[in-house]
Enzyme design. Sequence first.
Site, PDB file in Angstrom:
ATOM      1  N   CYS A  74      17.123  47.236  40.277  1.00  0.00           N
ATOM      2  CA  CYS A  74      17.286  48.655  39.921  1.00  0.00           C
ATOM      3  C   CYS A  74      15.964  49.396  39.757  1.00  0.00           C
ATOM      4  CB  CYS A  74      18.085  48.764  38.629  1.00  0.00           C
ATOM      5  SG  CYS A  74      19.745  48.093  38.785  1.00  0.00           S
TER       6      CYS A  74
HETATM    7  N1  NAD Z   1      22.509  43.873  38.948  1.00  0.00           N
HETATM    8  C1  NAD Z   1      22.399  44.815  38.031  1.00  0.00           C
HETATM    9  O1  NAD Z   1      22.015  44.559  36.912  1.00  0.00           O
HETATM   10  C2  NAD Z   1      22.782  46.255  38.335  1.00  0.00           C
HETATM   11  C3  NAD Z   1      22.827  47.169  37.282  1.00  0.00           C
HETATM   12  C4  NAD Z   1      23.204  48.474  37.537  1.00  0.00           C
HETATM   13  C5  NAD Z   1      23.505  48.856  38.838  1.00  0.00           C
HETATM   14  N2  NAD Z   1      23.442  47.961  39.859  1.00  0.00           N
HETATM   15  C6  NAD Z   1      23.817  48.416  41.202  1.00  0.00           C
HETATM   16  O2  NAD Z   1      25.061  47.832  41.548  1.00  0.00           O
HETATM   17  C7  NAD Z   1      25.110  47.574  42.955  1.00  0.00           C
HETATM   18  C8  NAD Z   1      25.445  46.115  43.202  1.00  0.00           C
HETATM   19  O3  NAD Z   1      24.415  45.312  42.676  1.00  0.00           O
HETATM   20  P1  NAD Z   1      24.590  43.768  42.382  1.00  0.00           P
HETATM   21  O4  NAD Z   1      23.443  43.396  41.519  1.00  0.00           O
HETATM   22  O5  NAD Z   1      25.955  43.441  41.919  1.00  0.00           O
HETATM   23  O6  NAD Z   1      24.412  43.159  43.858  1.00  0.00           O
HETATM   24  P2  NAD Z   1      24.681  41.642  44.299  1.00  0.00           P
HETATM   25  O7  NAD Z   1      23.799  41.403  45.461  1.00  0.00           O
HETATM   26  O8  NAD Z   1      24.626  40.740  43.124  1.00  0.00           O
HETATM   27  O9  NAD Z   1      26.195  41.650  44.781  1.00  0.00           O
HETATM   28  C9  NAD Z   1      26.639  42.354  45.876  1.00  0.00           C
HETATM   29  C10 NAD Z   1      27.806  41.611  46.477  1.00  0.00           C
HETATM   30  O10 NAD Z   1      28.334  42.432  47.516  1.00  0.00           O
HETATM   31  C11 NAD Z   1      28.697  41.600  48.601  1.00  0.00           C
HETATM   32  N3  NAD Z   1      28.784  42.444  49.777  1.00  0.00           N
HETATM   33  C12 NAD Z   1      27.802  42.980  50.512  1.00  0.00           C
HETATM   34  N4  NAD Z   1      28.312  43.735  51.497  1.00  0.00           N
HETATM   35  C13 NAD Z   1      29.656  43.694  51.354  1.00  0.00           C
HETATM   36  C14 NAD Z   1      30.736  44.271  52.073  1.00  0.00           C
HETATM   37  N5  NAD Z   1      30.545  45.050  53.123  1.00  0.00           N
HETATM   38  N6  NAD Z   1      31.981  43.982  51.660  1.00  0.00           N
HETATM   39  C15 NAD Z   1      32.200  43.155  50.598  1.00  0.00           C
HETATM   40  N7  NAD Z   1      31.216  42.599  49.895  1.00  0.00           N
HETATM   41  C16 NAD Z   1      29.966  42.863  50.272  1.00  0.00           C
HETATM   42  C17 NAD Z   1      27.614  40.544  48.617  1.00  0.00           C
HETATM   43  O11 NAD Z   1      28.020  39.394  49.323  1.00  0.00           O
HETATM   44  C18 NAD Z   1      27.433  40.277  47.113  1.00  0.00           C
HETATM   45  O12 NAD Z   1      28.312  39.273  46.663  1.00  0.00           O
HETATM   46  C19 NAD Z   1      23.756  48.011  43.492  1.00  0.00           C
HETATM   47  O13 NAD Z   1      23.841  49.322  43.950  1.00  0.00           O
HETATM   48  C20 NAD Z   1      22.866  47.966  42.265  1.00  0.00           C
HETATM   49  O14 NAD Z   1      21.781  48.864  42.386  1.00  0.00           O
HETATM   50  C21 NAD Z   1      23.101  46.660  39.618  1.00  0.00           C
END
Ligand code: NAD
Length: 466
Positions: free
Chosen positions: A304
Amino acid sequence: MRSPSHAAGSELGPTIKNMTTASENRLAGLIAKIDSREARIGIIGMGYVGLPLALLFSGQRFRVTGFDVEQSRVDKLNAGASYIVRILPSEIQEAQRVGFRATADYSEIAQMDAVIICVPTPLNDHHEPDLSFVTGTVKSIAPWLREGQLIVLESTTYPGTTEEVVVPLLETGNPRSLKVSRSLDEPGVHVAFSPEREDPGNTDVARHDIPKVIGGCGPASTQLASAMYDAIFRSVIPVSNPATAEMTKLLENIYRCVNIALVNELKQLCMRMGIDIHEVIDAAKTKPFGFQAFYPGPGLGGHCIPIDPFYLSWKARQFDFRTRFIELAGEINTAMPYFVIEQIAATLNEQRKSIKGSKILVLGVAYKRDIDDLRESPSLTIIELLREKGAAVAYNDPFFATVGRGRQYDLDMTSAPLDNLGKYDAVVIVTDHSTYDYRAIVEQSQLVVDTRNATKGIDSPKIVRC
Ligand SMILES: NC(=O)c1ccc[n+]([C@@H]2O[C@H](COP(=O)([O-])OP(=O)(O)OC[C@H]3O[C@@H](n4cnc5c(N)ncnc54)[C@H](O)[C@@H]3O)[C@@H](O)[C@H]2O)c1
Protein backbone atom coordinates in the site's frame (compact mmCIF):
# COMPACT_ATOMS: atom_id res chain seq x y z
CA MET A 1 -24.12 -5.48 13.37
CA ARG A 2 -26.88 -2.98 12.89
CA SER A 3 -25.70 0.26 14.43
CA PRO A 4 -26.81 3.90 14.62
CA SER A 5 -24.37 4.66 11.80
CA HIS A 6 -26.51 2.58 9.42
CA ALA A 7 -28.03 5.80 8.26
CA ALA A 8 -27.35 5.76 4.54
CA GLY A 9 -31.00 6.38 3.79
CA SER A 10 -31.35 9.47 5.91
CA GLU A 11 -28.29 11.10 4.40
CA LEU A 12 -28.51 9.96 0.84
CA GLY A 13 -32.15 9.78 -0.04
CA PRO A 14 -35.46 8.33 1.12
CA THR A 15 -35.31 5.39 3.47
CA ILE A 16 -36.39 1.90 2.52
CA LYS A 17 -39.60 2.36 4.56
CA ASN A 18 -40.78 5.05 2.13
CA MET A 19 -40.11 3.05 -1.02
CA THR A 20 -42.92 2.41 -3.39
CA THR A 21 -41.76 1.50 -6.90
CA ALA A 22 -40.93 -1.99 -8.13
CA SER A 23 -37.20 -1.21 -8.09
CA GLU A 24 -37.43 0.11 -4.59
CA ASN A 25 -39.25 -3.01 -3.50
CA ARG A 26 -36.52 -5.09 -5.13
CA LEU A 27 -33.91 -3.13 -3.19
CA ALA A 28 -35.81 -3.62 0.05
CA GLY A 29 -36.01 -7.33 -0.81
CA LEU A 30 -32.25 -7.51 -1.27
CA ILE A 31 -31.65 -5.77 2.02
CA ALA A 32 -34.04 -8.21 3.70
CA LYS A 33 -32.00 -11.05 2.16
CA ILE A 34 -28.87 -9.57 3.75
CA ASP A 35 -30.59 -9.22 7.10
CA SER A 36 -31.78 -12.83 7.01
CA ARG A 37 -28.32 -14.03 5.86
CA GLU A 38 -29.82 -15.59 2.73
CA ALA A 39 -27.77 -13.28 0.52
CA ARG A 40 -24.85 -15.06 -1.11
CA ILE A 41 -21.56 -13.21 -1.05
CA GLY A 42 -18.83 -13.73 -3.66
CA ILE A 43 -15.36 -12.40 -2.96
CA ILE A 44 -12.87 -12.19 -5.80
CA GLY A 45 -9.20 -12.46 -4.85
CA MET A 46 -8.47 -14.74 -1.90
CA GLY A 47 -5.40 -12.82 -0.73
CA TYR A 48 -4.46 -10.83 2.36
CA VAL A 49 -7.63 -8.72 1.97
CA GLY A 50 -10.18 -11.06 0.40
CA LEU A 51 -9.68 -14.14 2.58
CA PRO A 52 -10.06 -12.39 5.98
CA LEU A 53 -13.08 -10.55 4.57
CA ALA A 54 -14.61 -13.89 3.55
CA LEU A 55 -14.09 -15.14 7.10
CA LEU A 56 -15.77 -12.04 8.55
CA PHE A 57 -18.88 -12.69 6.43
CA SER A 58 -18.80 -16.40 7.31
CA GLY A 59 -18.56 -15.41 10.97
CA GLN A 60 -21.92 -13.67 10.54
CA ARG A 61 -23.39 -16.83 8.92
CA PHE A 62 -23.30 -15.68 5.29
CA ARG A 63 -22.70 -18.32 2.65
CA VAL A 64 -19.50 -17.08 0.99
CA THR A 65 -17.83 -18.18 -2.24
CA GLY A 66 -14.21 -17.17 -2.72
CA PHE A 67 -13.05 -16.73 -6.33
CA ASP A 68 -9.39 -16.90 -7.26
CA VAL A 69 -7.48 -17.49 -10.50
CA GLU A 70 -4.77 -19.39 -8.64
CA GLN A 71 -6.02 -22.97 -8.58
CA SER A 72 -3.54 -23.96 -5.84
CA ARG A 73 -5.17 -21.41 -3.48
CA VAL A 74 -8.64 -22.67 -4.38
CA ASP A 75 -7.58 -26.27 -3.68
CA LYS A 76 -5.96 -25.38 -0.36
CA LEU A 77 -9.01 -23.48 0.86
CA ASN A 78 -11.36 -26.27 -0.17
CA ALA A 79 -9.12 -28.69 1.73
CA GLY A 80 -9.58 -26.53 4.83
CA ALA A 81 -5.97 -25.32 4.74
CA SER A 82 -4.55 -21.80 5.00
CA TYR A 83 -1.65 -20.12 3.18
CA ILE A 84 -1.61 -16.94 5.29
CA VAL A 85 0.25 -17.35 8.58
CA ARG A 86 -2.13 -15.32 10.73
CA ILE A 87 -5.18 -17.25 9.45
CA LEU A 88 -5.53 -20.65 11.08
CA PRO A 89 -6.82 -23.67 9.15
CA SER A 90 -9.44 -24.03 11.90
CA GLU A 91 -10.86 -20.63 10.87
CA ILE A 92 -11.22 -21.82 7.25
CA GLN A 93 -12.84 -25.05 8.45
CA GLU A 94 -15.25 -23.14 10.66
CA ALA A 95 -16.23 -20.99 7.65
CA GLN A 96 -16.72 -24.14 5.58
CA ARG A 97 -19.28 -25.32 8.11
CA VAL A 98 -21.49 -22.34 7.20
CA GLY A 99 -21.00 -22.83 3.46
CA PHE A 100 -17.65 -21.23 2.56
CA ARG A 101 -15.97 -22.69 -0.51
CA ALA A 102 -13.55 -21.49 -3.15
CA THR A 103 -13.69 -21.70 -6.93
CA ALA A 104 -11.92 -20.54 -10.05
CA ASP A 105 -15.13 -20.73 -12.07
CA TYR A 106 -16.54 -17.29 -12.82
CA SER A 107 -19.89 -18.68 -14.02
CA GLU A 108 -20.78 -19.02 -10.31
CA ILE A 109 -20.92 -15.20 -10.15
CA ALA A 110 -24.49 -15.50 -11.45
CA GLN A 111 -25.53 -17.13 -8.17
CA MET A 112 -24.12 -14.32 -6.00
CA ASP A 113 -26.18 -11.45 -4.63
CA ALA A 114 -23.08 -9.38 -3.91
CA VAL A 115 -19.61 -9.58 -5.42
CA ILE A 116 -16.63 -7.89 -3.76
CA ILE A 117 -13.44 -7.39 -5.76
CA CYS A 118 -10.16 -7.62 -3.79
CA VAL A 119 -7.53 -8.12 -6.50
CA PRO A 120 -4.07 -6.51 -6.62
CA THR A 121 -3.48 -2.97 -7.88
CA PRO A 122 0.30 -2.76 -8.37
CA LEU A 123 2.44 -0.35 -10.40
CA ASN A 124 3.85 -1.22 -13.81
CA ASP A 125 7.52 -0.90 -14.76
CA HIS A 126 7.02 2.84 -15.41
CA HIS A 127 5.63 3.36 -11.89
CA GLU A 128 2.14 3.91 -13.28
CA PRO A 129 -1.11 2.25 -12.11
CA ASP A 130 -1.49 -1.31 -13.36
CA LEU A 131 -5.23 -1.91 -13.36
CA SER A 132 -4.99 -5.11 -15.39
CA PHE A 133 -6.12 -7.29 -12.44
CA VAL A 134 -9.17 -5.09 -11.89
CA THR A 135 -10.11 -4.85 -15.56
CA GLY A 136 -9.50 -8.59 -16.05
CA THR A 137 -11.78 -9.37 -13.11
CA VAL A 138 -14.54 -7.00 -14.20
CA LYS A 139 -14.47 -8.40 -17.75
CA SER A 140 -14.78 -11.90 -16.29
CA ILE A 141 -17.78 -11.10 -14.12
CA ALA A 142 -19.68 -8.91 -16.63
CA PRO A 143 -21.09 -11.85 -18.67
CA TRP A 144 -22.68 -13.27 -15.49
CA LEU A 145 -24.27 -10.08 -14.15
CA ARG A 146 -27.84 -10.18 -12.91
CA GLU A 147 -30.35 -7.42 -12.30
CA GLY A 148 -30.12 -6.19 -8.70
CA GLN A 149 -26.66 -7.60 -7.99
CA LEU A 150 -24.22 -5.53 -5.98
CA ILE A 151 -20.63 -5.20 -7.20
CA VAL A 152 -18.13 -3.54 -4.84
CA LEU A 153 -14.53 -2.71 -5.65
CA GLU A 154 -12.26 -2.80 -2.58
CA SER A 155 -8.86 -2.69 -4.33
CA THR A 156 -7.02 0.56 -3.64
CA THR A 157 -6.99 2.78 -6.70
CA TYR A 158 -7.11 6.36 -8.00
CA PRO A 159 -10.28 8.47 -7.79
CA GLY A 160 -12.40 7.81 -10.85
CA THR A 161 -11.61 4.12 -11.31
CA THR A 162 -15.08 2.84 -10.36
CA GLU A 163 -16.96 5.28 -12.59
CA GLU A 164 -14.48 5.50 -15.46
CA VAL A 165 -13.18 1.93 -15.65
CA VAL A 166 -15.41 -0.51 -13.75
CA VAL A 167 -18.86 0.82 -14.73
CA PRO A 168 -18.21 0.99 -18.51
CA LEU A 169 -16.74 -2.54 -18.54
CA LEU A 170 -19.73 -3.90 -16.60
CA GLU A 171 -22.26 -2.11 -18.83
CA THR A 172 -20.69 -3.05 -22.13
CA GLY A 173 -19.65 -6.57 -21.14
CA ASN A 174 -22.99 -8.02 -20.04
CA PRO A 175 -25.22 -9.72 -22.63
CA ARG A 176 -28.45 -8.40 -21.05
CA SER A 177 -27.43 -4.75 -21.55
CA LEU A 178 -27.94 -4.11 -17.83
CA LYS A 179 -27.07 -0.61 -16.70
CA VAL A 180 -25.86 0.66 -13.36
CA SER A 181 -28.74 1.92 -11.23
CA ARG A 182 -28.40 5.66 -10.62
CA SER A 183 -31.51 6.32 -8.55
CA LEU A 184 -33.75 4.50 -6.12
CA ASP A 185 -36.42 3.78 -8.71
CA GLU A 186 -34.04 2.79 -11.54
CA PRO A 187 -33.49 -0.93 -12.05
CA GLY A 188 -30.06 -2.29 -12.86
CA VAL A 189 -26.85 -3.37 -11.24
CA HIS A 190 -25.60 -1.70 -8.06
CA VAL A 191 -21.97 -0.61 -7.94
CA ALA A 192 -19.89 0.89 -5.12
CA PHE A 193 -16.33 1.45 -3.98
CA SER A 194 -15.37 0.65 -0.40
CA PRO A 195 -11.71 0.79 0.57
CA GLU A 196 -10.01 -1.89 2.61
CA ARG A 197 -8.39 -0.22 5.64
CA GLU A 198 -6.71 -3.18 7.26
CA ASP A 199 -3.41 -2.73 9.09
CA PRO A 200 -1.65 -6.11 8.83
CA GLY A 201 -0.12 -7.25 12.09
CA ASN A 202 -2.07 -4.72 14.15
CA THR A 203 -3.65 -6.62 17.00
CA ASP A 204 -4.95 -3.51 18.79
CA VAL A 205 -7.91 -2.89 16.49
CA ALA A 206 -10.18 -5.77 15.48
CA ARG A 207 -11.07 -5.69 11.82
CA HIS A 208 -14.81 -5.37 12.43
CA ASP A 209 -14.10 -2.27 14.54
CA ILE A 210 -12.56 -0.40 11.60
CA PRO A 211 -15.32 1.85 10.19
CA LYS A 212 -16.19 0.99 6.58
CA VAL A 213 -16.29 3.89 4.11
CA ILE A 214 -18.72 3.34 1.22
CA GLY A 215 -19.37 5.37 -1.92
CA GLY A 216 -22.01 4.06 -4.32
CA CYS A 217 -22.83 5.04 -7.90
CA GLY A 218 -26.18 6.30 -6.65
CA PRO A 219 -28.32 6.09 -3.51
CA ALA A 220 -29.52 2.53 -4.09
CA SER A 221 -25.95 1.24 -4.46
CA THR A 222 -24.84 3.06 -1.31
CA GLN A 223 -27.81 1.76 0.67
CA LEU A 224 -27.33 -1.81 -0.46
CA ALA A 225 -23.58 -1.78 0.17
CA SER A 226 -24.12 -0.12 3.55
CA ALA A 227 -26.61 -2.82 4.54
CA MET A 228 -24.16 -5.54 3.51
CA TYR A 229 -21.14 -4.13 5.35
CA ASP A 230 -23.27 -3.17 8.33
CA ALA A 231 -23.74 -6.88 8.87
CA ILE A 232 -20.03 -7.36 9.56
CA PHE A 233 -18.60 -3.97 10.58
CA ARG A 234 -19.45 -2.02 13.70
CA SER A 235 -20.01 1.16 11.69
CA VAL A 236 -20.37 2.19 8.06
CA ILE A 237 -19.54 5.65 6.73
CA PRO A 238 -21.48 6.43 3.55
CA VAL A 239 -19.96 9.13 1.33
CA SER A 240 -21.37 10.91 -1.72
CA ASN A 241 -19.85 8.85 -4.51
CA PRO A 242 -17.14 6.27 -5.35
CA ALA A 243 -14.49 8.91 -6.14
CA THR A 244 -14.80 10.33 -2.62
CA ALA A 245 -14.33 6.85 -1.14
CA GLU A 246 -11.36 6.19 -3.48
CA MET A 247 -9.75 9.50 -2.49
CA THR A 248 -10.37 8.82 1.23
CA LYS A 249 -8.24 5.68 1.07
CA LEU A 250 -5.45 7.52 -0.76
CA LEU A 251 -5.50 10.41 1.70
CA GLU A 252 -5.08 7.96 4.59
CA ASN A 253 -2.12 6.19 3.00
CA ILE A 254 -0.48 9.34 1.68
CA TYR A 255 -0.77 10.86 5.16
CA ARG A 256 1.29 7.92 6.43
CA CYS A 257 3.75 8.06 3.56
CA VAL A 258 4.41 11.80 3.98
CA ASN A 259 4.78 11.60 7.76
CA ILE A 260 7.14 8.62 7.55
CA ALA A 261 9.23 10.58 5.01
CA LEU A 262 9.35 13.49 7.45
CA VAL A 263 10.70 11.39 10.32
CA ASN A 264 13.09 9.60 7.95
CA GLU A 265 14.52 12.98 6.94
CA LEU A 266 14.66 14.21 10.53
CA LYS A 267 16.39 10.99 11.56
CA GLN A 268 19.24 11.75 9.17
CA LEU A 269 19.54 15.29 10.50
CA CYS A 270 19.38 14.09 14.11
CA MET A 271 22.18 11.59 13.44
CA ARG A 272 24.41 14.40 12.19
CA MET A 273 23.49 16.52 15.21
CA GLY A 274 24.04 13.71 17.71
CA ILE A 275 20.38 13.65 18.79
CA ASP A 276 18.38 10.42 19.24
CA ILE A 277 15.31 10.76 16.96
CA HIS A 278 13.45 8.07 18.91
CA GLU A 279 13.86 9.98 22.15
CA VAL A 280 12.59 13.09 20.33
CA ILE A 281 9.50 11.24 19.04
CA ASP A 282 8.79 9.72 22.45
CA ALA A 283 8.90 13.19 24.00
CA ALA A 284 6.84 14.80 21.21
CA LYS A 285 4.09 12.21 21.43
CA THR A 286 3.34 13.20 25.01
CA LYS A 287 1.59 16.23 23.49
CA PRO A 288 -2.11 15.43 23.89
CA PHE A 289 -3.20 17.15 20.66
CA GLY A 290 -1.94 17.95 17.16
CA PHE A 291 0.78 15.29 16.99
CA GLN A 292 0.73 11.67 15.91
CA ALA A 293 3.89 9.60 16.23
CA PHE A 294 5.45 8.06 13.11
CA TYR A 295 8.74 6.18 13.22
CA PRO A 296 11.76 6.17 10.92
CA GLY A 297 13.00 2.96 9.34
CA PRO A 298 14.92 1.40 6.47
CA GLY A 299 12.33 2.39 3.86
CA LEU A 300 8.72 1.72 3.01
CA GLY A 301 7.29 -1.69 2.30
CA GLY A 302 4.03 -3.48 1.71
CA HIS A 303 1.43 -3.40 -0.97
CA CYS A 304 0.00 0.00 0.00
CA ILE A 305 2.17 2.84 1.31
CA PRO A 306 4.97 2.63 -1.31
CA ILE A 307 2.48 2.22 -4.17
CA ASP A 308 -0.76 4.07 -3.53
CA PRO A 309 0.66 7.63 -3.66
CA PHE A 310 1.78 6.99 -7.24
CA TYR A 311 -1.82 6.17 -8.18
CA LEU A 312 -2.82 9.70 -7.20
CA SER A 313 0.25 11.39 -8.73
CA TRP A 314 -0.53 9.66 -12.01
CA LYS A 315 -4.18 10.71 -11.96
CA ALA A 316 -3.28 14.27 -10.93
CA ARG A 317 -1.23 14.68 -14.12
CA GLN A 318 -4.46 14.27 -16.12
CA PHE A 319 -5.62 17.42 -14.35
CA ASP A 320 -2.37 19.26 -15.12
CA PHE A 321 -1.49 19.08 -11.42
CA ARG A 322 1.80 18.02 -9.89
CA THR A 323 1.62 16.45 -6.42
CA ARG A 324 4.98 17.81 -5.28
CA PHE A 325 4.55 16.92 -1.62
CA ILE A 326 3.79 13.28 -2.44
CA GLU A 327 6.66 13.00 -4.88
CA LEU A 328 9.15 14.45 -2.39
CA ALA A 329 7.97 12.01 0.29
CA GLY A 330 8.37 9.16 -2.21
CA GLU A 331 11.88 10.34 -3.06
CA ILE A 332 12.97 10.43 0.61
CA ASN A 333 11.44 7.06 1.46
CA THR A 334 12.84 5.36 -1.66
CA ALA A 335 16.32 6.59 -0.75
CA MET A 336 16.24 5.01 2.74
CA PRO A 337 17.66 1.57 1.77
CA TYR A 338 20.58 3.41 0.13
CA PHE A 339 21.07 5.38 3.34
CA VAL A 340 21.19 2.08 5.26
CA ILE A 341 23.88 0.79 2.87
CA GLU A 342 25.92 3.97 3.47
CA GLN A 343 25.64 3.41 7.21
CA ILE A 344 26.74 -0.22 6.92
CA ALA A 345 29.71 0.85 4.77
CA ALA A 346 30.70 3.57 7.24
CA THR A 347 30.40 1.17 10.19
CA LEU A 348 32.52 -1.51 8.52
CA ASN A 349 35.01 1.18 7.53
CA GLU A 350 35.51 1.97 11.21
CA GLN A 351 36.61 -1.65 11.58
CA ARG A 352 38.98 -1.32 8.57
CA LYS A 353 36.62 -3.46 6.52
CA SER A 354 34.65 -2.94 3.33
CA ILE A 355 31.26 -4.23 2.23
CA LYS A 356 33.08 -6.16 -0.48
CA GLY A 357 34.12 -9.45 1.02
CA SER A 358 32.21 -8.97 4.29
CA LYS A 359 29.77 -11.55 5.60
CA ILE A 360 26.50 -9.82 6.43
CA LEU A 361 23.34 -11.26 7.98
CA VAL A 362 20.10 -9.36 7.33
CA LEU A 363 17.51 -9.95 10.05
CA GLY A 364 13.99 -9.91 8.65
CA VAL A 365 12.78 -9.84 5.08
CA ALA A 366 9.09 -9.21 5.79
CA TYR A 367 8.22 -5.58 5.15
CA LYS A 368 7.17 -5.12 8.75
CA ARG A 369 7.18 -6.80 12.13
CA ASP A 370 5.48 -10.16 12.64
CA ILE A 371 3.86 -10.52 9.23
CA ASP A 372 4.41 -12.99 6.38
CA ASP A 373 4.39 -10.44 3.56
CA LEU A 374 7.51 -9.32 1.74
CA ARG A 375 5.98 -7.23 -1.00
CA GLU A 376 8.08 -4.11 -1.67
CA SER A 377 10.12 -4.91 1.43
CA PRO A 378 13.16 -2.64 1.89
CA SER A 379 15.07 -5.76 3.01
CA LEU A 380 15.00 -7.06 -0.54
CA THR A 381 16.56 -3.86 -1.86
CA ILE A 382 19.15 -3.85 0.93
CA ILE A 383 20.12 -7.48 0.21
CA GLU A 384 20.42 -6.76 -3.51
CA LEU A 385 22.53 -3.63 -2.93
CA LEU A 386 24.83 -5.47 -0.51
CA ARG A 387 25.29 -8.28 -3.00
CA GLU A 388 26.01 -5.81 -5.81
CA LYS A 389 28.76 -4.35 -3.62
CA GLY A 390 30.34 -7.75 -3.13
CA ALA A 391 29.11 -8.81 0.32
CA ALA A 392 28.32 -12.43 1.12
CA VAL A 393 24.74 -11.93 2.31
CA ALA A 394 22.56 -14.27 4.37
CA TYR A 395 19.17 -13.56 5.89
CA ASN A 396 16.99 -14.90 8.66
CA ASP A 397 13.22 -14.56 8.90
CA PRO A 398 10.89 -16.81 10.91
CA PHE A 399 8.13 -16.23 8.33
CA PHE A 400 10.14 -17.01 5.18
CA ALA A 401 12.17 -20.22 4.95
CA THR A 402 13.15 -19.26 1.41
CA VAL A 403 13.02 -16.17 -0.78
CA GLY A 404 12.90 -16.78 -4.50
CA ARG A 405 11.88 -14.56 -7.33
CA GLY A 406 9.33 -11.72 -7.25
CA ARG A 407 8.25 -8.94 -9.55
CA GLN A 408 11.31 -6.86 -8.70
CA TYR A 409 13.84 -9.24 -7.17
CA ASP A 410 15.49 -12.57 -7.82
CA LEU A 411 17.24 -13.76 -4.68
CA ASP A 412 17.11 -17.57 -4.45
CA MET A 413 18.06 -17.65 -0.75
CA THR A 414 17.29 -19.85 2.25
CA SER A 415 16.84 -18.50 5.76
CA ALA A 416 20.06 -18.96 7.76
CA PRO A 417 19.91 -20.33 11.31
CA LEU A 418 20.26 -17.82 14.11
CA ASP A 419 23.37 -19.41 15.55
CA ASN A 420 27.07 -18.76 15.26
CA LEU A 421 26.33 -15.05 14.69
CA GLY A 422 29.95 -14.20 15.43
CA LYS A 423 30.94 -15.41 11.98
CA TYR A 424 29.24 -12.40 10.37
CA ASP A 425 31.09 -9.10 10.07
CA ALA A 426 27.76 -7.36 10.65
CA VAL A 427 24.19 -8.27 11.55
CA VAL A 428 21.69 -5.77 10.15
CA ILE A 429 18.25 -5.53 11.77
CA VAL A 430 15.85 -4.57 9.00
CA THR A 431 12.60 -6.07 10.34
CA ASP A 432 12.09 -6.02 14.09
CA HIS A 433 10.16 -9.28 14.52
CA SER A 434 9.07 -9.68 18.13
CA THR A 435 10.35 -13.27 18.34
CA TYR A 436 13.99 -12.18 18.10
CA ASP A 437 15.98 -12.06 21.33
CA TYR A 438 17.83 -8.82 20.62
CA ARG A 439 20.00 -8.98 23.71
CA ALA A 440 21.28 -12.44 22.72
CA ILE A 441 21.77 -11.27 19.13
CA VAL A 442 23.90 -8.33 20.28
CA GLU A 443 25.89 -10.53 22.64
CA GLN A 444 26.73 -13.07 19.93
CA SER A 445 27.43 -10.64 17.06
CA GLN A 446 30.57 -8.71 16.19
CA LEU A 447 28.55 -5.68 15.10
CA VAL A 448 24.83 -4.88 14.91
CA VAL A 449 23.39 -2.24 12.57
CA ASP A 450 19.89 -1.48 13.86
CA THR A 451 17.54 0.33 11.47
CA ARG A 452 14.43 -0.09 13.68
CA ASN A 453 15.51 0.88 17.19
CA ALA A 454 14.89 -2.77 18.08
CA THR A 455 17.85 -2.73 20.47
CA LYS A 456 16.40 0.15 22.51
CA GLY A 457 17.54 -0.20 26.11
CA ILE A 458 20.54 -2.38 25.25
CA ASP A 459 23.79 -0.61 25.91
CA SER A 460 26.65 -1.98 23.81
CA PRO A 461 29.45 -0.48 21.73
CA LYS A 462 28.66 -3.14 19.11
CA ILE A 463 25.35 -1.44 18.21
CA VAL A 464 25.09 1.20 15.50
CA ARG A 465 21.60 2.67 15.26
CA CYS A 466 20.61 4.27 11.97
N1 NAD B 1 -2.69 -6.31 2.02
C1 NAD B 1 -3.12 -5.25 2.69
O1 NAD B 1 -2.80 -5.06 3.84
C2 NAD B 1 -4.05 -4.24 2.04
C3 NAD B 1 -4.61 -3.24 2.84
C4 NAD B 1 -5.49 -2.34 2.27
C5 NAD B 1 -5.77 -2.41 0.91
N2 NAD B 1 -5.20 -3.37 0.14
C6 NAD B 1 -5.56 -3.43 -1.28
O2 NAD B 1 -6.38 -4.57 -1.49
C7 NAD B 1 -6.14 -5.11 -2.80
C8 NAD B 1 -5.77 -6.58 -2.69
O3 NAD B 1 -4.56 -6.70 -1.97
P1 NAD B 1 -4.08 -8.06 -1.31
O4 NAD B 1 -3.00 -7.68 -0.37
O5 NAD B 1 -5.21 -8.86 -0.81
O6 NAD B 1 -3.48 -8.81 -2.60
P2 NAD B 1 -3.00 -10.34 -2.66
O7 NAD B 1 -1.97 -10.39 -3.72
O8 NAD B 1 -2.71 -10.85 -1.30
O9 NAD B 1 -4.30 -11.12 -3.15
C9 NAD B 1 -4.87 -10.94 -4.39
C10 NAD B 1 -5.51 -12.24 -4.81
O10 NAD B 1 -6.22 -11.98 -6.03
C11 NAD B 1 -6.04 -13.09 -6.89
N3 NAD B 1 -6.35 -12.64 -8.23
C12 NAD B 1 -5.61 -11.89 -9.06
N4 NAD B 1 -6.28 -11.67 -10.20
C13 NAD B 1 -7.48 -12.28 -10.08
C14 NAD B 1 -8.60 -12.42 -10.93
N5 NAD B 1 -8.64 -11.88 -12.13
N6 NAD B 1 -9.64 -13.15 -10.48
C15 NAD B 1 -9.60 -13.75 -9.25
N7 NAD B 1 -8.57 -13.63 -8.42
C16 NAD B 1 -7.52 -12.92 -8.83
C17 NAD B 1 -4.62 -13.52 -6.63
O11 NAD B 1 -4.39 -14.85 -7.04
C18 NAD B 1 -4.52 -13.36 -5.10
O12 NAD B 1 -4.92 -14.53 -4.44
C19 NAD B 1 -5.05 -4.23 -3.40
O13 NAD B 1 -5.65 -3.23 -4.17
C20 NAD B 1 -4.39 -3.61 -2.19
O14 NAD B 1 -3.80 -2.37 -2.51
C21 NAD B 1 -4.35 -4.30 0.69
